[in-house]
Design a protein around this motif. Structure first.
Motif, mmCIF file in Angstrom:
data_model
loop_
_atom_site.group_PDB
_atom_site.id
_atom_site.type_symbol
_atom_site.label_atom_id
_atom_site.label_comp_id
_atom_site.label_asym_id
_atom_site.label_seq_id
_atom_site.Cartn_x
_atom_site.Cartn_y
_atom_site.Cartn_z
ATOM 1 N N TYR A 326 1.278 7.819 5.064
ATOM 2 C CA TYR A 326 2.469 7.001 5.339
ATOM 3 C C TYR A 326 3.473 7.848 6.104
ATOM 4 O O TYR A 326 3.683 9.020 5.776
ATOM 5 C CB TYR A 326 3.139 6.554 4.042
ATOM 6 N N MET A 327 4.127 7.238 7.100
ATOM 7 C CA MET A 327 5.141 7.944 7.888
ATOM 8 C C MET A 327 6.479 7.235 7.774
ATOM 9 O O MET A 327 6.565 6.021 7.943
ATOM 10 C CB MET A 327 4.732 8.019 9.361
ATOM 11 N N ARG A 380 7.872 2.969 -0.464
ATOM 12 C CA ARG A 380 8.735 1.843 -0.114
ATOM 13 C C ARG A 380 9.757 2.228 0.956
ATOM 14 O O ARG A 380 10.809 1.581 1.080
ATOM 15 C CB ARG A 380 9.472 1.337 -1.360
ATOM 16 N N ALA A 381 9.465 3.260 1.745
ATOM 17 C CA ALA A 381 10.417 3.684 2.780
ATOM 18 C C ALA A 381 9.732 4.006 4.104
ATOM 19 O O ALA A 381 10.379 4.516 5.005
ATOM 20 C CB ALA A 381 11.192 4.915 2.293
ATOM 21 N N SER A 382 8.457 3.676 4.235
ATOM 22 C CA SER A 382 7.714 4.046 5.438
ATOM 23 C C SER A 382 7.770 2.950 6.496
ATOM 24 O O SER A 382 7.941 1.768 6.186
ATOM 25 C CB SER A 382 6.255 4.348 5.093
ATOM 26 N N THR A 383 7.602 3.366 7.749
ATOM 27 C CA THR A 383 7.583 2.411 8.855
ATOM 28 C C THR A 383 6.230 2.368 9.554
ATOM 29 O O THR A 383 5.969 1.458 10.341
ATOM 30 C CB THR A 383 8.668 2.754 9.893
ATOM 31 N N LEU A 384 5.360 3.331 9.287
ATOM 32 C CA LEU A 384 4.016 3.364 9.840
ATOM 33 C C LEU A 384 3.032 3.741 8.740
ATOM 34 O O LEU A 384 3.367 4.513 7.831
ATOM 35 C CB LEU A 384 3.900 4.383 10.979
ATOM 36 N N LYS A 385 1.834 3.194 8.835
ATOM 37 C CA LYS A 385 0.781 3.511 7.878
ATOM 38 C C LYS A 385 -0.463 3.891 8.679
ATOM 39 O O LYS A 385 -0.917 3.122 9.528
ATOM 40 C CB LYS A 385 0.489 2.302 6.999
ATOM 41 N N TYR A 427 2.645 15.331 2.395
ATOM 42 C CA TYR A 427 3.336 15.341 1.107
ATOM 43 C C TYR A 427 4.667 14.594 1.211
ATOM 44 O O TYR A 427 5.379 14.708 2.212
ATOM 45 C CB TYR A 427 3.577 16.785 0.664
ATOM 46 N N PRO A 428 5.019 13.814 0.187
ATOM 47 C CA PRO A 428 6.252 13.023 0.255
ATOM 48 C C PRO A 428 7.493 13.875 0.498
ATOM 49 O O PRO A 428 7.690 14.916 -0.131
ATOM 50 C CB PRO A 428 6.316 12.354 -1.130
ATOM 51 N N GLY A 429 8.311 13.426 1.430
ATOM 52 C CA GLY A 429 9.538 14.126 1.792
ATOM 53 C C GLY A 429 10.297 13.342 2.838
ATOM 54 O O GLY A 429 10.231 12.111 2.870
ATOM 55 N N ASP A 430 11.005 14.020 3.702
ATOM 56 C CA ASP A 430 11.817 13.353 4.709
ATOM 57 C C ASP A 430 10.980 12.667 5.781
ATOM 58 O O ASP A 430 11.426 11.685 6.390
ATOM 59 C CB ASP A 430 12.762 14.356 5.380
ATOM 60 N N GLU A 433 5.245 10.005 3.328
ATOM 61 C CA GLU A 433 5.331 9.396 2.006
ATOM 62 C C GLU A 433 3.964 9.347 1.326
ATOM 63 O O GLU A 433 3.649 8.427 0.587
ATOM 64 C CB GLU A 433 5.940 7.989 2.128
ATOM 65 N N GLY A 434 3.163 10.392 1.619
ATOM 66 C CA GLY A 434 1.896 10.504 0.925
ATOM 67 C C GLY A 434 0.792 9.635 1.494
ATOM 68 O O GLY A 434 0.749 9.347 2.693
ATOM 69 N N CYS A 435 -0.115 9.185 0.613
ATOM 70 C CA CYS A 435 -1.346 8.495 0.990
ATOM 71 C C CYS A 435 -1.481 7.178 0.225
ATOM 72 O O CYS A 435 -0.796 6.951 -0.772
ATOM 73 C CB CYS A 435 -2.560 9.366 0.682
ATOM 74 N N TYR A 436 -2.417 6.360 0.680
ATOM 75 C CA TYR A 436 -2.638 5.016 0.118
ATOM 76 C C TYR A 436 -3.850 5.053 -0.803
ATOM 77 O O TYR A 436 -4.945 5.419 -0.380
ATOM 78 C CB TYR A 436 -2.863 4.040 1.268
ATOM 79 N N ILE A 437 -3.665 4.652 -2.071
ATOM 80 C CA ILE A 437 -4.736 4.755 -3.052
ATOM 81 C C ILE A 437 -5.924 3.862 -2.710
ATOM 82 O O ILE A 437 -7.059 4.146 -3.101
ATOM 83 C CB ILE A 437 -4.217 4.461 -4.484
ATOM 84 N N ASN A 438 -5.716 2.790 -1.941
ATOM 85 C CA ASN A 438 -6.844 1.954 -1.545
ATOM 86 C C ASN A 438 -7.617 2.525 -0.363
ATOM 87 O O ASN A 438 -8.627 1.963 0.040
ATOM 88 C CB ASN A 438 -6.382 0.527 -1.218
#
Length: 485
Positions: A326-327, A380-385, A427-430, A433-438
């Motif tokens: 997530y970005m 809940r704050a990303s704009t790209l996946k 890694y989650p930060g500025d 937002e990490g990875c998608y469990i699915n």
């Protein structure tokens, strides 16, 4: 009714497989039995028998698990929910029910024809609802309507207590609210076997959509031009794409490896009211790329149902590997240059056709911060996946394909925006937002902090561990990336 299929059954060779032909990795790692269950009573009996026999149960709805969590089950039993039918009936209280074994395409058809509503789920017809919804339920309408779990009202689930007895539960915000929250995005195969998803309300299905696309050829593509295209795309969703009138725009920037002809942008658009009466946001988005002189697939107006159930892909037949991220912000120039490098790279002259980085639009209605504490979706704050993918046919190509994707991913997330402790991961930060469990990736298990990549750095993962201890005290439901007790 249920049917047990063992190794001597002529159906076994077909039904033991994953859609990802890397699994099972060997005959020895295949499940001993496949139990096909057609109603929840039979499913409960099959689960009880499996537990009594000391076998490990794994759960299959559509069979699209990216890793080996279901079919690599030596001596165990796969509980196949694809024919589970009694959950399809709608209860008198006017709730919508969805069976976990129902294919998404069939769910769309049923909900639309019966009620004119839909779920904001995936674009692949044959994906099973069970795994998809359990991990969040993300798709083409998510910017407009949020995730499927955001609409979920209740779940019916089979759990196994300390004494090894199967216990059916109906969970919602008032009954077993902790298990209900965990069932809203933590991923399948963690706490029990879900037999029904229930919804009090669902969003109206759009009347129509406009679909189109742009394509760019690798021939003549310079690195600077590539970087500008990628940053133009990311900048839109970091800025203008947050405005409500754009939420009906879903797009994918498919960055295919340079061994193919080119790469492109596919998109679908409708206004927030479900019509296509004002195409201004769509034309505005497309105009951003005019200076790059792409080939255009002219926008075509289609009925929403035709556009949605027309894709019957996902039938399997390939070997594959996936990664995700997530970005929260646009790509930096360094990131775009790194992507270009790996899409042009052919280590040991490997055939990397089928290698792609898919950059999905995200945000919109998904990014309601209040839902972080109601669901098990931390992002809940990303704009790209992003989804990193490679598809191939021959086992002898495994090493080259896996190596290319791993190097690409690690290199991209080894940069100034990632603390050195978490190097090689989003890694989650500025910025991330990490990875998608699915989109599970067992490579992440090499990092002690892998739960934070999928569940965030807050209280969610410890909460899920507490739910696991309470409702699956014997860790009956487990796989390589399941919630640790």
């Amino acid at each position: 009714m249920s049917t047990a299929i063992g190794r001597n059954d002529p159906r076994y060779a077909t039904l033991r497989r994953s859609r990802n032909l890397r699994w099972p990795a060997s005959d020895a790692e295949a499940a001993a039995f496949i139990q096909i269950c057609e109603d929840s009573k039979a499913l409960a009996a099959a689960l009880q028998q499996t537990v009594n026999q000391g076998r490990r149960p794994t759960i299959r709805s559509g069979g699209h698990c990216y890793e080996d969590f279901v079919v690599n089950n030596p001596g165990g039993t796969i509980l196949d929910l694809s024919l589970l039918s009694d959950a399809n009936a709608v209860a008198r209280e006017e709730r919508y029910r969805i069976s976990p074994g129902k294919q998404l395409g069939d769910v769309y058809l049923d909900l639309y024809k019966r009620y004119g509503v839909t779920i904001p789920a995936g674009s692949c017809y044959s994906v099973g609802a069970g795994g998809h919804i359990s991990g969040g339920g993300y798709g083409v309408l998510s910017r407009l309507y949020g995730l499927t779990v955001d609409w979920l009202s209740a779940v019916e689930i089979l759990t196994v207590n300390t004494q090894g007895k199967v216990v059916p539960l109906r969970v919602d915000k008032t009954q077993h609210p902790d298990l209900f929250r965990a069932s809203r995005g933590a991923g399948g195969g963690n706490f029990g076997v879900i037999t029904s998803f229930l919804f009090d309300q669902l969003p109206p299905a759009p009347q129509e959509v406009v679909a189109g696309g742009l394509s760019f050829e690798w021939n003549g593509m310079t690195e600077d031009r590539f970087v500008d295209i990628v940053q133009t795309y990311g900048h839109y969703f970091e800025t203008r794409g947050k405005d409500r009138d754009t939420w009906g725009l879903f797009s994918i920037l498919n960055l295919s490896h340079a061994s193919g002809r080119g790469f492109g942008i596919g998109l679908q658009f409708c206004n927030p009211d479900g019509t296509c009466s004002d195409l201004t946001p769509l034309h505005e988005f497309l105009a951003l790329f005019d200076s790059f002189k792409p080939s255009r697939r002219p926008p075509v107006r289609r009925f929403w149902l035709d556009a949605t159930v027309g894709d019957h892909s996902g039938s399997g037949g390939m070997r594959a590997k996936y990664k995700s991220a997530y970005m929260k912000r646009n790509f930096t120039k360094d990131e775009a240059h790194c992507i270009y490098k790996h899409l042009r790279r052919t280590p040991d002259k490997a055939d990397l056709r089928g290698g792609v980085l898919a950059v999905d639009s995200y945000g919109g209605a998904v990014n309601r911060a209040s839902l972080v504490n109601e669901t098990s979706i931390a992002q809940r704050a990303s704009t790209l996946k992003l989804q990193f993918m490679s598809f191939w046919s021959r086992p002898e190509d495994d090493a080259a394909r896996l190596g290319w994707l791993r190097d690409f991913y690690s290199d991209l997330y080894t940069n100034a925006n990632v603390d050195s402790r978490f190097s090689g991961t989003p890694y989650p930060g500025d910025f991330y937002e990490g990875c998608y469990i699915n989109y599970p990736d067992a490579d992440m298990l090499s990092h002690s902090f892998w739960p934070q990549l999928y569940y965030g750095i807050g209280e969610l993962y410890p909460f899920l561990q507490g739910v696991k201890r309470r409702y699956d005290p014997n860790n009956v439901f487990h796989h390589a990336m399941s919630i640790r007790p």
